[in-house]
Design a protein around this motif. Structure first.
Motif, mmCIF file in Angstrom:
data_model
loop_
_atom_site.group_PDB
_atom_site.id
_atom_site.type_symbol
_atom_site.label_atom_id
_atom_site.label_comp_id
_atom_site.label_asym_id
_atom_site.label_seq_id
_atom_site.Cartn_x
_atom_site.Cartn_y
_atom_site.Cartn_z
ATOM 1 N N SER A 99 0.829 -1.206 0.000
ATOM 2 C CA SER A 99 0.000 0.000 0.000
ATOM 3 C C SER A 99 0.862 1.255 0.000
ATOM 4 O O SER A 99 0.555 2.237 -0.681
ATOM 5 N N VAL A 104 -1.617 -1.389 -3.775
ATOM 6 C CA VAL A 104 -2.958 -1.751 -3.314
ATOM 7 C C VAL A 104 -3.480 -0.617 -2.429
ATOM 8 O O VAL A 104 -2.731 0.275 -2.037
ATOM 9 N N LYS A 105 -4.764 -0.643 -2.093
ATOM 10 C CA LYS A 105 -5.379 0.407 -1.290
ATOM 11 C C LYS A 105 -5.685 -0.073 0.125
ATOM 12 O O LYS A 105 -6.669 0.351 0.741
ATOM 13 N N PHE A 106 -4.840 -0.962 0.626
ATOM 14 C CA PHE A 106 -5.056 -1.563 1.939
ATOM 15 C C PHE A 106 -5.146 -0.501 3.034
ATOM 16 O O PHE A 106 -6.104 -0.467 3.814
ATOM 17 N N THR A 108 -5.550 2.746 2.733
ATOM 18 C CA THR A 108 -6.616 3.712 2.453
ATOM 19 C C THR A 108 -7.959 3.190 2.931
ATOM 20 O O THR A 108 -8.777 3.928 3.475
ATOM 21 N N SER A 206 8.997 0.934 2.199
ATOM 22 C CA SER A 206 7.992 -0.019 1.730
ATOM 23 C C SER A 206 8.608 -1.395 1.549
ATOM 24 O O SER A 206 8.034 -2.417 1.954
#
Length: 237
Positions: A99, A104-106, A108, A206
């Motif tokens: 993310s 990915v939008k984990f 968010t 990250s």
């Protein structure tokens, strides 16, 4: 806690603070640096203000870590449960790393901010306008309560320790490791907020989060495997 875990936490927090934390909390640092600190103040006075602010964040993070560590201990009833918790934590860490990369939008999806609430705004405004040294500490405490994906990652790590003490230690290490970035922002805003510099640090953090998440998943699997081996050996004797 193992030495490798402490080093990993310090490295991830330090790298991520120059990427994610500056983006999330940099506005607060710049705001109080402009409003609360007099331009003619000495470097010592400014340093004290920044350190008090960071100390407030570390205090909040440590308290949250103790709470999550306690909760992790409550839901852990067996060796298998310990391993499963580590695997879940590791998967969440990998998703958090992806993310942070924007894959990915984990983060968010799971982030819910109460910073827009009137109660938080009023408290923040009142403390921001105060000139007392203690107000910097309180401001840091409030900042520590802001929902943040990076904080979630370390909260999961704190929960996986299943211990209030080690949970607090994890979050304290996280908070202390972010101090250099927040401290430098108050003095070297142009360097800390440079887009290319932040992007580089974000990429490094990250990658580190994903590696540590993968290592945590392995530890969880190993924990379950050793528990099952011990169980089998006890029942074959």
């Amino acid at each position: 806690m193992e030495t490798i875990n402490i080093i990993s936490i310090m490295s991830i927090a330090f790298l991520g603070s120059f990427g994610h934390c500056i983006g999330m909390c940099g506005g607060i640092v710049l705001a109080y640096s402009t409003i609360k600190i007099e331009p003619k103040s000495s470097k010592v006075s400014k340093s004290v203000a920044h350190l008090l602010y960071s100390s407030g964040r570390v205090f909040t993070y440590s308290t949250l870590g103790a709470v999550f560590g306690f909760l992790g201990g409550v839901v852990t009833f067996s060796n298998n449960a310990n391993g499963i918790l580590l695997i879940i934590a590791g998967i969440a860490m990998v998703l958090a790393g992806l993310s942070l990369m924007g894959k990915v939008k984990f983060l968010t999806i799971i982030e819910h901010s109460f910073s827009s609430s009137s109660m938080y705004k009023n408290a923040f405004k009142k403390i921001l306008n105060s000139k007392s040294n203690f107000s910097f500490f309180i401001l840091g405490m409030l900042n520590g309560l802001l929902p943040c994906g990076f904080v979630y990652f370390f909260a999961i790590t704190a929960a996986s320790t299943a211990s209030p003490f080690y949970g607090a230690l994890v979050m304290a290490i996280f908070g202390i490791s972010t101090i250099p970035a927040m401290f430098s922002l108050g003095f070297l805003a142009s360097l800390s907020t440079t887009t290319s510099f932040r992007n580089m640090m974000m990429s490094l953090s990250s990658f580190a989060v994903i590696l540590y998440g993968s290592y945590t998943i392995y530890n969880g699997y190993d924990f379950i495997a050793r528990a099952e081996k011990t169980f089998t050996e006890c029942h074959t004797k």
